[in-house]
Design an enzyme around this catalytic site. Sequence first.
Site, PDB file in Angstrom:
ATOM      1  N   THR B  96       0.802  -1.228   0.000  1.00  0.00           N
ATOM      2  CA  THR B  96       0.000   0.000   0.000  1.00  0.00           C
ATOM      3  C   THR B  96       0.834   1.278   0.000  1.00  0.00           C
ATOM      4  OG1 THR B  96      -1.430  -1.306   1.431  1.00  0.00           O
ATOM      5  CG2 THR B  96      -2.027   1.014   1.089  1.00  0.00           C
ATOM      6  N   GLU B 211      17.849   6.043  -3.550  1.00  0.00           N
ATOM      7  CA  GLU B 211      17.119   7.240  -3.970  1.00  0.00           C
ATOM      8  C   GLU B 211      17.513   8.373  -3.045  1.00  0.00           C
ATOM      9  OE1 GLU B 211      12.778   7.111  -3.754  1.00  0.00           O
ATOM     10  OE2 GLU B 211      12.824   5.562  -5.278  1.00  0.00           O
ATOM     11  N   HIS B 248       7.862   9.532  -4.753  1.00  0.00           N
ATOM     12  CA  HIS B 248       7.969   8.833  -3.476  1.00  0.00           C
ATOM     13  C   HIS B 248       8.027   9.864  -2.363  1.00  0.00           C
ATOM     14  CE1 HIS B 248       9.841   4.829  -5.048  1.00  0.00           C
ATOM     15  NE2 HIS B 248       8.528   4.835  -5.131  1.00  0.00           N
TER      16      HIS B 248
END
Lengths: 374, 292
Positions: B96, B211, B248
């Site tokens: 999720t 990242e 993100h």
Amino acid sequence: MDFVEYAGKQILAAAGLAIPRGIHCTTAEDVVDAVRILGPSAIKAQVPIGKRGKAGGIKLVGDETEARSAAGQILGMSIGGYRVPSVLVEQKAAISREFYAAVMNDTAARQPLVLFSAEGGMDIEELAQSRPEAICRIAVDIEKGLDARQVGAALAAVDLGAQRDAVAELLVRLYEVYLQRDAELVEINPLAVLADGSLVALDCKFRIDDSAAFRQTEQLAQGTPEPRSELEARGAELGFKYIELDGEVGLLANGAGLTMTTMDVIAHCGGRAANFLEIGGDAYTKATPALELVLANPKVKSLVVNFCGAFARTDVMTQGVVDAWATLRPTVPVFFSIHGTGEEEAVAILQQHLGIEPYDRMEDAVQAAVEAAR
Amino acid sequence: MILRKQHSVLIQGITGRQGRFWSAKMQEYGTRIVGGVNPKQAGETCCDVPVFASAREAADELGGIDLSVMFIPPVSARDAAIDAIEAGVRQLVVLTEHIPAQDVMRIHAAARHHGTRIVGPNTAGIVTPGEAFAGIMPAFNRRVFMPGDIGVISRSGSLGTLICLNLVNAGFGQSAFLGIGGDPMLGTTTVEALRALQADERTRAIVIVGEIGGAMEEEAADALREVGKPVVSFIAGRASPPGKKMGHAGAIVMGDQGSYRSKRERLETGGAQVVDTPGQIADALRQALARA
């Protein structure tokens, strides 16, 4: 979602925290009226960013003439990309001490963090650099919550004078506000001790978690969205994470990581990205409006489409691109790289409708797009 | 952490469109799915396995569950996760995205008390090529995944897929793909995934796909010497403008904290080879393995 000082203070006041007497105004006339009622006041630009004072967004006024002049200067000025739509006129208070209080998400510890300092008023990041020992950190177990005794123990070594119990009580309330409103950050700086010993929130920074929109709908409506370009606003309406950039290579990719990487490779090849836009997650079925958005940017001189499907099916996304192409008939050259779930079907769709072969390596597709944009 | 074919797997939200689609893919691949959860369809069968009202009921009925995968929307993710944690599930893969931060904190707090490993939130899952996978990765695509000896850690599903594809193109298979997720508060951090690959005998070298944002790559960098296996890394977000959330929620840079430069320098100091584009990973691996 960030909240301006006024909106944040309304939330604090509703939770029983003291705020200065103030009037929220959108016109110079209202500001003059407010100062007539309140007397000497601070006129404060209502934009959801720090360092408003340094930007000229906060002025102290003694009378109505000064109020009119300050309102004229502040209303409509631009601070950090925001146009100032309103000011908060707040009655001047006699302050004896300034504290700092905040509750925030400690992402590294994966739990809430309460911060307090008896040396408020200055920038907390500067204080954390110069005198970290002056900041008291209370890690909260979100299952157990926070009580006044725990706070009292944590503040035992801090010189709080007669305000010790009041500070402990305030921090517990602040934590309750943080929980109830799904705040990511609630910060009071300075938290003033007035001449009569009472605690008052002189400023307030408030940020609510956008992911909690489903249970904070009404509260979020009081927030101030980030300043957006016309295209970014259109992207937000369509439910996309679209950021307009200065470059000339438009890009469409799925997933945040792949989209960031496509931007990196564009830069590596000597080009500049025109946008950030990803259609990962459930958005993978919306390639058609996504592409329309990318192409609506007049700076776009070439386009790279980079799909690497896991959850996102590349055949569905490619069909979306082909559909958009048929409607829009764009003239910019386009370069594809397609891999992952649904890849064979996607390549067939591309060959059939656009007569284009995708590049096997995304670096080659990007290189070609960068060269075409020159 | 690494999924094996003998592990028992529960699917929470098995009856939904995505739950059903991916459960079938997992089963086809070799994942041992023993049951599913949907309170409204308890007692029925879906994907040839029994559906239970809760993870707790599934555990009571089936015995210990090694891993559960959640196909659950953000609104009910916290309750579903805590159900699985309290049912004694050993590892929970939370796919999720956009779970409220305070719900994520409650999930992690419950997991701490019960000793549950959380993978994610916002992960695309984990793959052990040739054995099993849990999540929404194209494990079945032979151009992307092939049994081998390279362990891959990735915050991103899409970029992780691209990197695995590049590896297979260059003749490298994977011992495990560990998708750790894009949430700002992850249950399994880069360094924890690194430790799992360090302990895995099949893993000869490791690729860290990082990242910008947070400090996980820096933390992992400091552990590289102890890991003792060659590490190659690509960090996404070098060209991202600071202060902006790039998709993100975890990928945001404030000041120098979480910056590309900080991550790259620390990883290089730790002994990793950091490459500029995903296409350079295979060559870098070849060199690193030759040196090792």
